[in-house]
Design a protein around this motif. Structure first.
Motif, PDB file in Angstrom:
ATOM      1  N   GLY A 199      27.056  27.364  60.313  1.00  0.00           N
ATOM      2  CA  GLY A 199      26.531  27.959  59.092  1.00  0.00           C
ATOM      3  C   GLY A 199      27.222  29.248  58.699  1.00  0.00           C
ATOM      4  O   GLY A 199      27.256  29.608  57.522  1.00  0.00           O
ATOM      5  N   PHE A 200      27.796  29.963  59.671  1.00  0.00           N
ATOM      6  CA  PHE A 200      28.445  31.243  59.383  1.00  0.00           C
ATOM      7  C   PHE A 200      29.952  31.154  59.628  1.00  0.00           C
ATOM      8  O   PHE A 200      30.742  31.375  58.725  1.00  0.00           O
ATOM      9  N   SER A 201      30.355  30.854  60.829  1.00  0.00           N
ATOM     10  CA  SER A 201      31.762  30.537  61.087  1.00  0.00           C
ATOM     11  C   SER A 201      31.811  29.611  62.289  1.00  0.00           C
ATOM     12  O   SER A 201      31.409  29.980  63.387  1.00  0.00           O
ATOM     13  N   PHE A 202      32.285  28.405  62.030  1.00  0.00           N
ATOM     14  CA  PHE A 202      32.266  27.370  63.058  1.00  0.00           C
ATOM     15  C   PHE A 202      33.492  26.478  62.893  1.00  0.00           C
ATOM     16  O   PHE A 202      33.822  26.081  61.776  1.00  0.00           O
ATOM     17  N   VAL A 203      34.162  26.203  64.005  1.00  0.00           N
ATOM     18  CA  VAL A 203      35.330  25.322  63.957  1.00  0.00           C
ATOM     19  C   VAL A 203      34.968  24.006  64.650  1.00  0.00           C
ATOM     20  O   VAL A 203      34.477  24.003  65.774  1.00  0.00           O
ATOM     21  N   ASP A 204      35.180  22.896  63.955  1.00  0.00           N
ATOM     22  CA  ASP A 204      34.814  21.598  64.509  1.00  0.00           C
ATOM     23  C   ASP A 204      35.958  21.058  65.378  1.00  0.00           C
ATOM     24  O   ASP A 204      37.037  21.666  65.462  1.00  0.00           O
ATOM     25  N   PRO A 205      35.746  19.938  66.071  1.00  0.00           N
ATOM     26  CA  PRO A 205      36.783  19.401  66.973  1.00  0.00           C
ATOM     27  C   PRO A 205      38.117  19.120  66.298  1.00  0.00           C
ATOM     28  O   PRO A 205      39.157  19.139  66.953  1.00  0.00           O
ATOM     29  N   GLY A 233      16.069  39.124  66.248  1.00  0.00           N
ATOM     30  CA  GLY A 233      14.893  38.407  66.711  1.00  0.00           C
ATOM     31  C   GLY A 233      15.021  38.003  68.162  1.00  0.00           C
ATOM     32  O   GLY A 233      16.009  38.320  68.833  1.00  0.00           O
ATOM     33  N   VAL A 234      14.028  37.295  68.655  1.00  0.00           N
ATOM     34  CA  VAL A 234      14.032  36.769  70.021  1.00  0.00           C
ATOM     35  C   VAL A 234      13.583  35.317  69.971  1.00  0.00           C
ATOM     36  O   VAL A 234      12.582  34.987  69.325  1.00  0.00           O
ATOM     37  N   MET A 235      14.343  34.453  70.650  1.00  0.00           N
ATOM     38  CA  MET A 235      13.973  33.045  70.773  1.00  0.00           C
ATOM     39  C   MET A 235      13.455  32.771  72.178  1.00  0.00           C
ATOM     40  O   MET A 235      14.032  33.252  73.169  1.00  0.00           O
ATOM     41  N   VAL A 236      12.374  32.027  72.261  1.00  0.00           N
ATOM     42  CA  VAL A 236      11.785  31.642  73.542  1.00  0.00           C
ATOM     43  C   VAL A 236      11.391  30.171  73.465  1.00  0.00           C
ATOM     44  O   VAL A 236      11.302  29.590  72.370  1.00  0.00           O
ATOM     45  N   SER A 237      11.136  29.570  74.605  1.00  0.00           N
ATOM     46  CA  SER A 237      10.654  28.196  74.609  1.00  0.00           C
ATOM     47  C   SER A 237       9.146  28.196  74.349  1.00  0.00           C
ATOM     48  O   SER A 237       8.437  29.138  74.721  1.00  0.00           O
ATOM     49  N   GLN A 263      21.574  33.928  63.568  1.00  0.00           N
ATOM     50  CA  GLN A 263      22.369  33.364  64.659  1.00  0.00           C
ATOM     51  C   GLN A 263      21.490  32.545  65.600  1.00  0.00           C
ATOM     52  O   GLN A 263      21.908  31.478  66.082  1.00  0.00           O
ATOM     53  N   LEU A 264      20.275  33.015  65.842  1.00  0.00           N
ATOM     54  CA  LEU A 264      19.356  32.258  66.690  1.00  0.00           C
ATOM     55  C   LEU A 264      19.003  30.920  66.043  1.00  0.00           C
ATOM     56  O   LEU A 264      18.943  29.889  66.719  1.00  0.00           O
ATOM     57  N   ALA A 265      18.783  30.955  64.727  1.00  0.00           N
ATOM     58  CA  ALA A 265      18.479  29.708  64.009  1.00  0.00           C
ATOM     59  C   ALA A 265      19.645  28.731  64.122  1.00  0.00           C
ATOM     60  O   ALA A 265      19.447  27.522  64.294  1.00  0.00           O
ATOM     61  N   ALA A 266      20.872  29.271  64.049  1.00  0.00           N
ATOM     62  CA  ALA A 266      22.063  28.427  64.162  1.00  0.00           C
ATOM     63  C   ALA A 266      22.209  27.880  65.573  1.00  0.00           C
ATOM     64  O   ALA A 266      22.474  26.684  65.769  1.00  0.00           O
ATOM     65  N   LYS A 267      22.039  28.731  66.575  1.00  0.00           N
ATOM     66  CA  LYS A 267      22.181  28.301  67.959  1.00  0.00           C
ATOM     67  C   LYS A 267      21.099  27.292  68.338  1.00  0.00           C
ATOM     68  O   LYS A 267      21.342  26.390  69.150  1.00  0.00           O
ATOM     69  N   ARG A 268      19.918  27.441  67.765  1.00  0.00           N
ATOM     70  CA  ARG A 268      18.824  26.523  68.090  1.00  0.00           C
ATOM     71  C   ARG A 268      19.177  25.085  67.697  1.00  0.00           C
ATOM     72  O   ARG A 268      18.755  24.135  68.369  1.00  0.00           O
ATOM     73  N   THR A 269      19.940  24.917  66.622  1.00  0.00           N
ATOM     74  CA  THR A 269      20.296  23.560  66.189  1.00  0.00           C
ATOM     75  C   THR A 269      21.141  22.838  67.228  1.00  0.00           C
ATOM     76  O   THR A 269      21.203  21.605  67.229  1.00  0.00           O
ATOM     77  N   GLY A 270      21.806  23.589  68.115  1.00  0.00           N
ATOM     78  CA  GLY A 270      22.653  22.975  69.123  1.00  0.00           C
ATOM     79  C   GLY A 270      21.975  22.763  70.460  1.00  0.00           C
ATOM     80  O   GLY A 270      22.601  22.255  71.406  1.00  0.00           O
ATOM     81  N   LEU A 271      20.700  23.140  70.581  1.00  0.00           N
ATOM     82  CA  LEU A 271      19.979  22.962  71.838  1.00  0.00           C
ATOM     83  C   LEU A 271      19.569  21.498  72.016  1.00  0.00           C
ATOM     84  O   LEU A 271      19.407  20.770  71.026  1.00  0.00           O
ATOM     85  N   LEU A 328      20.510  24.414  58.638  1.00  0.00           N
ATOM     86  CA  LEU A 328      19.752  25.599  59.033  1.00  0.00           C
ATOM     87  C   LEU A 328      18.532  25.831  58.146  1.00  0.00           C
ATOM     88  O   LEU A 328      17.503  26.313  58.601  1.00  0.00           O
ATOM     89  N   LYS A 329      18.679  25.549  56.854  1.00  0.00           N
ATOM     90  CA  LYS A 329      17.597  25.693  55.867  1.00  0.00           C
ATOM     91  C   LYS A 329      16.923  27.071  55.942  1.00  0.00           C
ATOM     92  O   LYS A 329      15.701  27.200  55.932  1.00  0.00           O
ATOM     93  N   ILE A 330      17.753  28.123  56.000  1.00  0.00           N
ATOM     94  CA  ILE A 330      17.248  29.487  55.998  1.00  0.00           C
ATOM     95  C   ILE A 330      16.834  29.872  54.578  1.00  0.00           C
ATOM     96  O   ILE A 330      17.591  29.676  53.628  1.00  0.00           O
ATOM     97  N   ASP A 331      15.635  30.406  54.430  1.00  0.00           N
ATOM     98  CA  ASP A 331      15.174  30.859  53.121  1.00  0.00           C
ATOM     99  C   ASP A 331      16.027  32.046  52.678  1.00  0.00           C
ATOM    100  O   ASP A 331      16.378  32.905  53.497  1.00  0.00           O
TER     101      ASP A 331
END
Length: 355
Positions: free
Chosen positions: A61-67, A149-153, A221-229, A338-341
């Motif tokens: 969503g911000f800067s990402f390089v694909d395979p 922010g903080v992400m937790v399970s 960034q947390l929202a972006a990283k969460r999509t890869g979990l 990501l669907k960030i408002d």
């Protein structure tokens, strides 16, 4: 004779001012300063035929390089818009850009030593980074208003920041995130075990492996990283926002010609949205009778020439990426995973801070 000397001095200053070079104070051995004349990076980029843009490279969503090696994201599109404006074309614009992936500790040295021309990689505007006595950088307009922010399970049972007492939290070192975490913990009167990593990927991996009970970073960034979990839905972002994080492009100090280009192309993306100029309709808008739009698109006036660019520099930028709203929605907003408002990132006329 005095008049002749003064006239000669005035003519000398006029020639320097019109030469397209940048002057900066240069320290001498005796502690005095002398004026050194240096070529602007804008000229260097044009002669090189390529913009070298520092990005993060691993944040969807911000800067990402694909395979396949293709880059995408909001920050990447800012690089593309600047390159299109500088080179006066939107055709195959990535051939005019070299992307460099930089982690948080490498980004500022790479910019300062000239390895990259600009940064466009989730970098927070702070006084210590901006000030001449600090990192000595120049921050262009904010392209994403964020907060830490903080992400937790969900299974952890952690509901609020104070619940992190005695817990381990993954954090990227060399960032404002690291400092903010320590400050908020001190204010809350709790002790947190900071587990530090060189880059965000390593921090995210450690969180996934259960080495940390929390993962802190900018909320986007947390929202972006969460999509890869493995199971994104099993993870939540705590409601508390720990800081203000205005993110945007960065250049070095003492090169106003280059900084002005990055700054005004960024402003131009905002203004294009306000004018209703899109990637699809920009050619039609060239015939718009509005004097403001004619000036903006270079149909009349000399705005481009004043920046050392073509008169239609914003036409090329918009054709390369679309306006700011298009960039936002495509990469991080409603039309993205990501669907960030948009929130604070709405135009000022719609209740946001983008102005």
């Amino acid at each position: 004779m005095r008049r002749l000397v003064l006239l000669a001095a005035a003519l000398s200053l006029t020639i320097v001012a019109c030469s397209g070079t940048t002057t900066a104070p240069k320290a001498t051995g005796g502690g005095e300063t002398a004026t050194a004349t240096a070529k602007s990076r804008l000229t260097t980029i044009k002669e090189r035929g390529k913009l070298i843009c520092g990005v993060e490279g691993t944040i969807p969503g911000f800067s990402f390089v694909d395979p396949s090696g293709k880059y995408s994201g909001l920050d990447v599109d800012v690089c593309r818009a600047v390159a299109a404006a500088v080179f006066g074309t939107s055709d195959n614009i990535d051939s005019k850009i070299e992307y460099r992936n930089l982690d948080s500790t490498a980004r500022f040295p790479a910019l300062q030593n000239g390895e990259v021309d600009m940064l466009s990689r989730n970098t927070t505007w702070t006084i210590s980074r901006d000030a001449a006595g600090g990192n000595g950088l120049e921050f262009a307009p904010t392209t994403f208003y964020d907060g830490q922010g903080v992400m937790v399970s969900k299974a952890s049972g952690i509901k609020k920041f104070a619940d992190l007492k005695g817990k381990s939290v993954c954090v990227e070192t060399g960032t404002t995130t690291e400092l903010n975490l320590a400050s908020r913990a001190k204010e809350a009167g709790i002790t947190i075990n900071e587990v530090k990593f060189q880059d965000s990927n390593a921090a995210a991996a450690a969180y996934t492996e259960g080495r940390c009970e929390g993962f802190t970073s900018d909320r986007s960034q947390l929202a972006a990283k969460r999509t890869g979990l493995p199971k994104p839905e099993d993870n939540i972002l705590l409601d508390e926002v720990l800081s203000k994080e205005p993110l945007g492009p960065v250049t070095v100090n003492n090169d106003s010609a280059w900084f002005d280009v990055v700054k005004w192309v960024t402003f131009g993306l905002f203004q294009a949205e306000e004018f209703g100029i899109t990637k699809a309709n920009v050619d039609a808008k060239l015939k718009d009778p509005s004097p403001d739009i004619q000036n903006f698109l270079g149909v009349q006036g000399e705005l481009g020439q004043q920046l050392g660019l073509s008169k239609d520099f914003m036409v090329h930028a918009i054709k390369a990426t679309g306006n700011y709203g298009e960039i936002f929605e495509r990469n991080v907003g409603a039309n993205s995973p990501l669907k960030i408002d948009r929130g604070l990132n709405k135009l000022w006329s719609k209740g946001g801070l983008v102005y």
